[in-house]
Design an enzyme around this catalytic site. Structure first.
Site, PDB file in Angstrom:
ATOM      1  N   GLU A 252      98.393  98.095  89.995  1.00  0.00           N
ATOM      2  CA  GLU A 252      96.644  97.965  89.651  1.00  0.00           C
ATOM      3  C   GLU A 252      96.343  99.328  89.502  1.00  0.00           C
ATOM      4  OE1 GLU A 252      94.123  97.160  93.021  1.00  0.00           O
ATOM      5  OE2 GLU A 252      93.158  95.820  91.476  1.00  0.00           O
TER       6      GLU A 252
ATOM      7  N   GLU B 234      91.318  90.333 100.787  1.00  0.00           N
ATOM      8  CA  GLU B 234      91.189  90.214  99.405  1.00  0.00           C
ATOM      9  C   GLU B 234      91.716  91.512  98.611  1.00  0.00           C
ATOM     10  OE1 GLU B 234      90.234  90.410  96.093  1.00  0.00           O
ATOM     11  OE2 GLU B 234      87.977  90.671  96.224  1.00  0.00           O
TER      12      GLU B 234
HETATM   13  P1  NAD Z   1      91.212 101.265  99.980  1.00  0.00           P
HETATM   14  O1  NAD Z   1      91.874 100.325 100.331  1.00  0.00           O
HETATM   15  O2  NAD Z   1      91.824 102.534 100.572  1.00  0.00           O
HETATM   16  O3  NAD Z   1      89.814 101.385 100.909  1.00  0.00           O
HETATM   17  C1  NAD Z   1      88.911 100.315 100.808  1.00  0.00           C
HETATM   18  C2  NAD Z   1      88.147 100.325 102.082  1.00  0.00           C
HETATM   19  O4  NAD Z   1      89.285 100.448 103.394  1.00  0.00           O
HETATM   20  C3  NAD Z   1      87.340 101.434 102.544  1.00  0.00           C
HETATM   21  O5  NAD Z   1      86.141 100.963 103.164  1.00  0.00           O
HETATM   22  C4  NAD Z   1      88.147 102.667 103.192  1.00  0.00           C
HETATM   23  O6  NAD Z   1      87.251 103.495 104.142  1.00  0.00           O
HETATM   24  C5  NAD Z   1      88.895 101.446 104.048  1.00  0.00           C
HETATM   25  N1  NAD Z   1      90.082 102.096 104.636  1.00  0.00           N
HETATM   26  C6  NAD Z   1      91.090 102.919 104.047  1.00  0.00           C
HETATM   27  N2  NAD Z   1      92.005 103.127 105.089  1.00  0.00           N
HETATM   28  C7  NAD Z   1      91.681 102.224 106.075  1.00  0.00           C
HETATM   29  C8  NAD Z   1      92.593 101.939 107.193  1.00  0.00           C
HETATM   30  N3  NAD Z   1      93.756 102.517 107.444  1.00  0.00           N
HETATM   31  N4  NAD Z   1      92.132 101.037 108.154  1.00  0.00           N
HETATM   32  C9  NAD Z   1      90.898 100.303 107.882  1.00  0.00           C
HETATM   33  N5  NAD Z   1      90.144 100.739 106.972  1.00  0.00           N
HETATM   34  C10 NAD Z   1      90.697 101.531 105.860  1.00  0.00           C
HETATM   35  O7  NAD Z   1      90.818 101.727  98.523  1.00  0.00           O
HETATM   36  P2  NAD Z   1      90.245 102.995  97.933  1.00  0.00           P
HETATM   37  O8  NAD Z   1      91.389 104.128  98.419  1.00  0.00           O
HETATM   38  O9  NAD Z   1      88.789 103.347  97.897  1.00  0.00           O
HETATM   39  O10 NAD Z   1      90.888 102.670  96.329  1.00  0.00           O
HETATM   40  C11 NAD Z   1      92.228 102.843  95.959  1.00  0.00           C
HETATM   41  C12 NAD Z   1      92.597 101.439  95.259  1.00  0.00           C
HETATM   42  O11 NAD Z   1      92.304 100.384  95.968  1.00  0.00           O
HETATM   43  C13 NAD Z   1      91.988 101.542  93.720  1.00  0.00           C
HETATM   44  O12 NAD Z   1      92.449 102.129  92.832  1.00  0.00           O
HETATM   45  C14 NAD Z   1      92.317  99.735  93.774  1.00  0.00           C
HETATM   46  O13 NAD Z   1      93.684  99.663  93.233  1.00  0.00           O
HETATM   47  C15 NAD Z   1      92.186  99.138  94.884  1.00  0.00           C
HETATM   48  N6  NAD Z   1      90.961  98.779  95.086  1.00  0.00           N
HETATM   49  C16 NAD Z   1      90.826  97.333  95.170  1.00  0.00           C
HETATM   50  C17 NAD Z   1      89.523  96.740  95.417  1.00  0.00           C
HETATM   51  C18 NAD Z   1      89.481  95.242  95.202  1.00  0.00           C
HETATM   52  O14 NAD Z   1      88.443  94.661  95.184  1.00  0.00           O
HETATM   53  N7  NAD Z   1      90.581  94.425  94.992  1.00  0.00           N
HETATM   54  C19 NAD Z   1      88.513  97.392  95.371  1.00  0.00           C
HETATM   55  C20 NAD Z   1      88.562  98.905  95.785  1.00  0.00           C
HETATM   56  C21 NAD Z   1      89.945  99.565  95.648  1.00  0.00           C
END
Ligand code: NAD
Length: 490
Positions: free
Chosen positions: A392, A261
């Site tokens: 986004e 998602e």
């Molecule tokens: P991210 O995707 O990096 O992190 C989300 C989750 O993934 C966290 O639990 C993080 O620890 C984990 N994660 C990060 N790298 C990983 C990897 N290589 N393998 C496994 N897990 C990993 O998101 P973020 O850095 O916290 O936010 C950045 C951008 O993500 C936001 O600005 C936004 O655009 C997007 N975002 C989208 C949603 C959504 O609901 N679609 C939610 C949060 C963030």
């Protein structure tokens, strides 16, 4: 709504025990609204993740969990009751660690997600995991078949920080209801929205040891193990599209089932016959600092009503309440972190550089010197191909784009790498529906109607993801399909 003092569980849940990290390490949990350290959390290590994986695998392979729907139903009911008893603590956690405006917590953040648990409890008890298919002939002889839906196995769940209690439960509950066992790795920005659920599981439910493990960690690579390890059968992830791609890469080696998602850049299409006052709803882009994947961040206005619409939006943005999330009048709190605040401000800079007109906001507010706040920001005359109209931002930033006619609006709405959500407003339901049917996204709202409910499948087209969360389809994401042929009439 008065908040109770914080007293969160800050340890991980591994094999039924609330535990410190294997190296006793802890990491800070920072308040996004005050920048103060709220407390610390056990900093899960790769050894902790290994212990969680072993426990989840054992619980799936060697206990009756996956076969015992009645046990699962009872445990989910206990989980619901336990979480309801802890509701005020969870509310306080959400407001403090996620910067969630307290006024929003009865909806997406807390009360609604808790209200979804009975849906999963009921499905655990009522779903037909085994059915007889009609007999069919094969080479002239009738054949019988049994269709079985079996739990996929051990689920690795990785969640973000924006609506953490909801997103943690949206993965845990259907996975457990289906008979899977789970290792959850929450976002490091909002660990207690997960570890406190772990406390309820450990202390108030009969969920057997190893069935649900929660490993908070400051190290993303501890979470990455969930997407690469061969003992995980399915990885479910909500977060950025960039991380989603990385998870797909890691999961490829073991051909894991994946459920993603991801991001969105949804369009809010105002048709030229609409009550133009409805445009004011465009300010809702700033709800929770714009930190929601399904928020409509592109507002498409007909050129014939453009000036009228922009004037209404300008007034709505200028009177929008934001600031301290504990103040009930605010629908927008801070961004989750300094990094996210800077990221949003960099996008605003980029928008200006690429020629969009900045009408309201555009910076960090002077009157809120502490906290990761961004002003409600309104860009008009945005080119549909500009970076701020395509990527986004995850901030309180709305891009207004003019269009010529319905076909043009549909073309612009679909000119996106994403396809998560959207809305259409028209004086004619039929016309609104006709436009909605042509927009390539997973959910749409016509004339302000809302789709959010546990039985609504939610997810995206294109780079917004793979699979659907919630609803029967969301439940079946956690199931495998098996057919057993048996002699006809047996
Ligand atoms: P991210 O995707 O990096 O992190 C989300 C989750 O993934 C966290 O639990 C993080 O620890 C984990 N994660 C990060 N790298 C990983 C990897 N290589 N393998 C496994 N897990 C990993 O998101 P973020 O850095 O916290 O936010 C950045 C951008 O993500 C936001 O600005 C936004 O655009 C997007 N975002 C989208 C949603 C959504 O609901 N679609 C939610 C949060 C963030």
């Amino acid at each position: 709504m008065a908040l109770v003092p914080l007293s969160p569980e800050t340890r991980n849940l591994i094999d039924g025990q609330l535990v410190e990290a294997s190296n006793r390490g802890r990491f800070d949990n920072l308040s996004p609204s005050t920048e103060e350290v709220l407390g610390t959390t056990a900093d899960g290590t790769k050894d902790d993740m290994e212990a969680a994986l072993v426990a989840a695998r054992r619980a799936f392979d060697e206990t009756g969990w996956s076969e015992d729907a009645a046990l699962r139903e009872r445990c989910l009911r206990q989980l619901h009751e336990g979480l309801v008893e802890e509701k005020e603590q969870l509310r306080s956690i959400l407001v403090h660690e996620a910067g969630a405006p307290v006024t929003l917590t009865p909806w997406m953040h807390l009360d609604d997600p808790l209200g979804m648990l009975p849906y999963w409890t009921e499905l655990a008890g009522s779903y037909a995991f085994e059915q007889r298919m009609p007999d069919v002939p094969f080479m002239g002889t009738p054949q019988g078949r049994i269709l079985r839906r079996e739990p996929a196995g051990v689920v690795g769940a990785i969640t973000p920080w924006n609506v953490p209690v909801y997103l943690n439960l949206a993965k845990i509950a259907p996975a457990l209801a289906s008979g899977c066992t789970v290792v959850l790795k929450p976002a490091p920005d909002t660990p207690w929205s997960a570890t406190h659920i772990g406390k309820v599981v450990a202390e108030r439910t009969d969920i057997p040891p190893g069935v649900l493990n929660i490993v908070a960690s400051s190290d993303h690579l501890v979470g990455e193990i969930l997407s690469s390890d061969s003992r995980i059968d399915l990885v479910t992830f909500t977060g950025s599209t960039a991380t989603g791609r990385r998870i797909m890469e890691c999961a490829a080696a073991t051909v894991k089932k994946i459920f993603l998602e991801l991001g969105g850049k949804s369009a809010n299409v105002i048709l030229d016959d609409a009550d133009i006052r409805s445009v004011a709803g465009g300010a809702m882009t700033c709800v929770h600092g714009g930190q929601g994947c399904a928020i409509t961040t592109r507002l498409l206005l007909p050129r014939s009503r453009y000036d009228e619409g922009v004037a209404i939006l300008k007034a709505a943005f200028e009177s929008w309440n934001y600031g301290d999330p504990t103040d009930p009048k605010n629908l927008q709190g801070p961004q989750i972190s300094r990094r996210q605040q800077e990221r949003v401000l960099a996008y605003i800079e980029r928008g200006r550089d690429e020629g969009a007109q900045l009408l309201v906001g555009g910076g960090a507010p002077d009157h809120l010197p502490k906290g990761f706040y961004v002003e409600p920001t309104l860009f008009v005359d945005v080119d549909p191909d500009a970076t701020i109209a395509q990527e986004e931002i995850f901030g309180p930033v709305l891009c207004v784009i003019p269009y010529e006619d319905d076909d043009d609006a549909v073309r612009i709405a679909n000119r996106s790498a994403y396809g998560l959500s959207g809305s259409v407003t028209s004086a004619s339901l039929e016309r609104g529906l006709a436009v909605a049917r042509r927009i390539r996204t997973g959910t749409l709202s016509v004339n302000g109607a809302q789709w959010f409910h546990p039985d609504t499948p939610f997810g995206g087209y294109k780079q917004s993801g793979l699979g659907r969360e919630n609803g029967l389809q969301g439940f079946e994401e956690y199931l495998e399909t098996k057919v057993i042929a048996v002699p006809a009439g047996s």
